[in-house]
Each structure stands twice: as structure tokens, then as C-alpha cells.
Motif scaffolding. Structure first.
Motif, mmCIF file in Angstrom:
data_model
loop_
_atom_site.group_PDB
_atom_site.id
_atom_site.type_symbol
_atom_site.label_atom_id
_atom_site.label_comp_id
_atom_site.label_asym_id
_atom_site.label_seq_id
_atom_site.Cartn_x
_atom_site.Cartn_y
_atom_site.Cartn_z
ATOM 1 N N VAL A 158 -7.355 -25.593 22.010
ATOM 2 C CA VAL A 158 -8.426 -24.601 21.839
ATOM 3 C C VAL A 158 -9.376 -24.650 23.035
ATOM 4 C CG1 VAL A 158 -10.458 -23.978 20.467
ATOM 5 C CG2 VAL A 158 -8.314 -24.581 19.329
ATOM 6 N N TYR A 159 -9.750 -25.848 23.434
ATOM 7 C CA TYR A 159 -10.704 -26.012 24.536
ATOM 8 C C TYR A 159 -10.041 -25.816 25.900
ATOM 9 C CZ TYR A 159 -13.760 -27.716 20.884
ATOM 10 O OH TYR A 159 -14.523 -27.803 19.743
ATOM 11 N N ILE A 160 -8.782 -26.192 25.997
ATOM 12 C CA ILE A 160 -8.048 -25.949 27.239
ATOM 13 C C ILE A 160 -8.018 -24.453 27.534
ATOM 14 C CG2 ILE A 160 -5.773 -26.010 28.322
ATOM 15 C CD1 ILE A 160 -5.249 -28.643 26.880
ATOM 16 N N THR A 161 -7.718 -23.665 26.512
ATOM 17 C CA THR A 161 -7.650 -22.209 26.672
ATOM 18 C C THR A 161 -9.032 -21.626 26.932
ATOM 19 O OG1 THR A 161 -5.725 -22.094 25.210
ATOM 20 C CG2 THR A 161 -6.937 -20.053 25.583
ATOM 21 N N LEU A 162 -10.008 -22.061 26.156
ATOM 22 C CA LEU A 162 -11.376 -21.556 26.301
ATOM 23 C C LEU A 162 -11.920 -21.810 27.698
ATOM 24 C CD1 LEU A 162 -13.989 -20.398 24.998
ATOM 25 C CD2 LEU A 162 -14.550 -22.740 24.317
ATOM 26 N N GLN A 163 -11.610 -22.961 28.264
ATOM 27 C CA GLN A 163 -12.130 -23.358 29.577
ATOM 28 C C GLN A 163 -11.174 -23.016 30.717
ATOM 29 O OE1 GLN A 163 -14.058 -27.302 27.475
ATOM 30 N NE2 GLN A 163 -13.401 -27.509 29.607
ATOM 31 N N TYR A 164 -10.187 -22.189 30.435
ATOM 32 C CA TYR A 164 -9.229 -21.765 31.464
ATOM 33 C C TYR A 164 -8.587 -22.954 32.184
ATOM 34 C CZ TYR A 164 -12.102 -17.592 30.761
ATOM 35 O OH TYR A 164 -12.807 -16.556 30.198
ATOM 36 N N GLU A 165 -8.316 -24.020 31.431
ATOM 37 C CA GLU A 165 -7.678 -25.232 31.958
ATOM 38 C C GLU A 165 -8.538 -25.938 33.009
ATOM 39 O OE1 GLU A 165 -3.529 -25.128 32.978
ATOM 40 O OE2 GLU A 165 -3.136 -23.436 31.676
ATOM 41 N N LYS A 166 -9.859 -25.759 32.947
ATOM 42 C CA LYS A 166 -10.745 -26.375 33.939
ATOM 43 C C LYS A 166 -11.577 -27.480 33.316
ATOM 44 C CE LYS A 166 -13.018 -22.763 35.498
ATOM 45 N NZ LYS A 166 -13.860 -21.961 36.418
ATOM 46 N N CYS A 167 -11.921 -28.468 34.121
ATOM 47 C CA CYS A 167 -12.854 -29.503 33.702
ATOM 48 C C CYS A 167 -14.215 -28.865 33.460
ATOM 49 C CB CYS A 167 -12.965 -30.579 34.779
ATOM 50 S SG CYS A 167 -14.262 -31.810 34.448
ATOM 51 N N ALA A 168 -14.851 -29.219 32.358
ATOM 52 C CA ALA A 168 -16.136 -28.624 32.000
ATOM 53 C C ALA A 168 -17.223 -28.925 33.019
ATOM 54 C CB ALA A 168 -16.579 -29.137 30.624
ATOM 55 N N TYR A 169 -17.072 -30.023 33.760
ATOM 56 C CA TYR A 169 -18.156 -30.485 34.625
ATOM 57 C C TYR A 169 -17.943 -30.211 36.107
ATOM 58 C CZ TYR A 169 -19.274 -32.779 30.245
ATOM 59 O OH TYR A 169 -19.543 -33.028 28.926
ATOM 60 N N CYS A 170 -16.782 -30.540 36.645
ATOM 61 C CA CYS A 170 -16.569 -30.337 38.085
ATOM 62 C C CYS A 170 -15.800 -29.060 38.389
ATOM 63 C CB CYS A 170 -15.866 -31.540 38.699
ATOM 64 S SG CYS A 170 -14.114 -31.713 38.243
ATOM 65 N N GLU A 171 -15.272 -28.398 37.382
ATOM 66 C CA GLU A 171 -14.521 -27.138 37.507
ATOM 67 C C GLU A 171 -13.184 -27.283 38.225
ATOM 68 O OE1 GLU A 171 -16.001 -22.971 37.557
ATOM 69 O OE2 GLU A 171 -17.666 -23.923 38.609
ATOM 70 N N GLN A 209 -4.190 -28.097 35.796
ATOM 71 C CA GLN A 209 -2.976 -27.346 35.522
ATOM 72 C C GLN A 209 -1.958 -28.171 34.765
ATOM 73 O OE1 GLN A 209 -2.270 -26.356 39.588
ATOM 74 N NE2 GLN A 209 -3.208 -24.341 39.429
ATOM 75 N N GLY A 210 -1.276 -27.511 33.876
ATOM 76 C CA GLY A 210 -0.229 -28.164 33.112
ATOM 77 C C GLY A 210 -0.601 -28.395 31.675
ATOM 78 N N ALA A 211 -1.114 -27.373 31.004
ATOM 79 C CA ALA A 211 -1.558 -27.515 29.617
ATOM 80 C C ALA A 211 -0.412 -27.866 28.682
ATOM 81 C CB ALA A 211 -2.223 -26.217 29.149
ATOM 82 N N VAL A 212 0.788 -27.455 29.034
ATOM 83 C CA VAL A 212 1.932 -27.680 28.146
ATOM 84 C C VAL A 212 2.676 -28.959 28.524
ATOM 85 C CG1 VAL A 212 4.113 -26.765 27.311
ATOM 86 C CG2 VAL A 212 2.190 -25.211 27.711
#
Length: 292
Positions: free
Chosen positions: A52-65, A69-72
């Protein structure tokens, strides 16, 4: 750092769609912690809603952006981060750690606590996806605040009096949009404001997450150079129509919230539009610093 705007209700619906039983189980687990008077080391299951959070954050780290890559096939690079630590809170800055050794803020950063925010261990608005660098290496169990620590509260929306110094980019719970607090001078993260709480919060995040460490600035530099080339092509009178079309699409992609370092890239785009000469001087410096 950018905001991923979503309401609590919308987030809960996404969690229910991903794992229908999760919210009910989370409520029971929190009650177990309340009965025990603190966090107990049970088998956790917050990883079940990681996607849920991987998708919401476009696979980006919340802090350093950084783009994770490689959600699956490589989802382990995405760590579920507890914004408020669940089991203990360590005093910060820790001057025994090299990268914080010289940082001595003039503002309060809170005290340590043997009791963490156990009531938030399974709260959807206490999660974010972060990289190992920002989560395990830097964030750990630190949570600097200006106000009084409120480890007995179970609702993040009612904890503003803590005056958290770290930004929380998921949802609108945090009153501050990260891009209103931190901007960029070239590849360097800098406070948007020159004084006051917003300045203190910006400096804390920049120092805490080491946002100006070379491991980030070198990658931001490459993205800025790519953006410069695309904008120059799009604005060139000599470029072909096809080249301009491609350049325009590249610009849109680089500036999209889905791309890494969005905040930095958007800052450079604004500079280019306002002062192309200054933007060019920054790019010249970045190109000169490229490895041979």
C-alpha cells in the motif's frame, strides 16, 4: 521530500483492499500492548500492507526520495518505517555517531524514553516506506521533538503539541508540507525559511537524514544535468520538432512526483525559468565534478 496526500479514511480503504483482515487484527494487537503497558515483541505483521505504501509513495523513500525499484522482485529494499518509534525513544542528536558529532541545535530536541509509542505500532498514519539508509541506519529509534513527549496517545492527529521535528510526508496529518519547509540550492537541501520553527524543522531534517551527504548529492546532480539538457533542447530554436517533443516528455517525467528527487528537480526547474544564467552556472559546476 514531498507530501503524499491521502486522508486516513482513504488509506484505511486501501489497506482493507490489500488485506481485509488487517485492521481488525491491528486493533486487537494494540489492545494487547495496552494491557501489557508497552510494546511486546510479538510476531509483527505490518509487512502485509507494505505494498500500500510502496504504491502510494511511487516506490520512493519517504525521506530522501531515492527510487526503491523492485517492488515485486526486490521488495526487501522497501522497509516499513515507524515514524514514531514503537518500543523506545533514544535521545538525539547522538554525539557518539560521526555524522551528528558536531551538530548542536539551539532548540529543544526532546528526551529519551524507555516507553515508545506502542499504541501507534499498528496505526496506518505511523507508517512510511523508507530505504535502509534512512530507516535502519539513521532513523532507528530516534524521534526529536520540541514539546513534551506523549507516548500514551493513540491518535497521531491529536499529537501536534509534541511539535515533532521530523517531517511526516504521508497524508495531511503533518501540518507542514515538506516542500514548504525544505528547498534546494542546486543539489543541496536548504531551509526555505531563515528563522523560526520552520527553519529549525528544516535544519533538523537535513542533519538527521544527512540530506546533503555525497551519496545523495551526486545522484541529484545527474538528474539536474538530465533536466538541463532536456529543457535546453525543448527551448532551442535549432532542435527538431521530434527532439523537442521528446525533451518535453523527459521534463515532465523528471519533474513528476513518481520520479526520484522530485523536490530538488522542481526547485531547479523554477530556477531555470526565473534565472537561466544562474541555472547554467550550477550545471557547469556539476558537470565539472563528474567522474572522468
Amino acid at each position: 521530500m514531498i507530501r503524499y496526500a491521502i486522508s486516513e479514511a482513504e488509506l484505511i480503504e486501501l489497506i482493507k483492499s490489500e488485506k481485509p483482515s488487517w485492521m481488525g487484527r491491528a486493533k486487537k494487537r494494540i489492545q494487547n500492548y495496552i494491557d501489557a503497558g508497552g510494546y511486546t515483541d510479538d510476531s509483527d505483521f505490518w509487512g502485509e500492507i507494505k505494498q500500500v505504501y510502496i504504491t502510494l509513495q511511487y516506490e520512493k523513500c519517504a525521506y530522501c526520495e531515492t527510487k526503491l525499484q523492485g517492488a515485486v522482485l526486490a521488495s526487501k529494499v522497501h522497509e516499513v518505517e515507524h515514524y514514531r518509534p514503537k518500543s523506545e525513544v533514544k535521545a538525539w542528536p547522538n554525539h557518539n555517531v560521526d555524522h551528528w558529532k558536531k551538530f548542536k541545535p539551539a532548540w529543544a530536541t526532546g528526551t529519551a524514553s524507555n516507553t515508545g509509542y506502542y499504541k501507534l505500532a499498528y496505526h496506518p498514519l505511523n507508517y512510511a516506506i523508507a530505504c535502509t539508509r534512512c530507516n535502519s541506519t539513521l532513523k532507528s529509534s530516534y524521534f526529536p521533538i520540541r514539546g513534551n513527549r506523549d507516548t500514551q496517545n493513540g491518535d497521531p492527529a491529536k499529537m501536534l503539541d509534541e511539535s515533532a521535528l521530523l517531517l511526516y510526508p504521508v497524508s495531511m496529518t503533518d501540518p507542514d508540507d515538506p516542500q514548504d519547509i525544505i528547498t534546494f540550492d542546486g543539489v543541496l537541501a536548504v531551509p526555505t525559511h531563515s528563522a523560526g520553527p520552520a527553519y529549525e524543522r528544516a535544519v533538523t531534517n537535513i542533519e538527521f537524514f544527512q540530506l546533503n551527504h555525497e551519496d545523495l548529492t551526486s545522484r541529484r546532480a545527474q538528474e539536474i544535468i538530465n533536466l538541463w539538457i532536456a529543457m535546453e533542447t525543448a527551448n532551442s530554436t535549432d532542435a527538431s520538432t521530434a527532439a523537442k517533443k521528446i525533451a518535453t516528455r523527459v521534463i515532465a517525467s523528471l519533474c513528476s512526483p513518481r520520479s526520484q528527487f522530485t523536490s530538488c528537480i522542481n526547485s531547479f526547474q523554477r530556477l531555470y525559468n526565473e534565472d537561466r544564467t544562474e541555472a547554467e552556472s550550477i550545471v557547469d559546476i556539476l558537470v565539472d565534478a563528474l567522474p572522468d
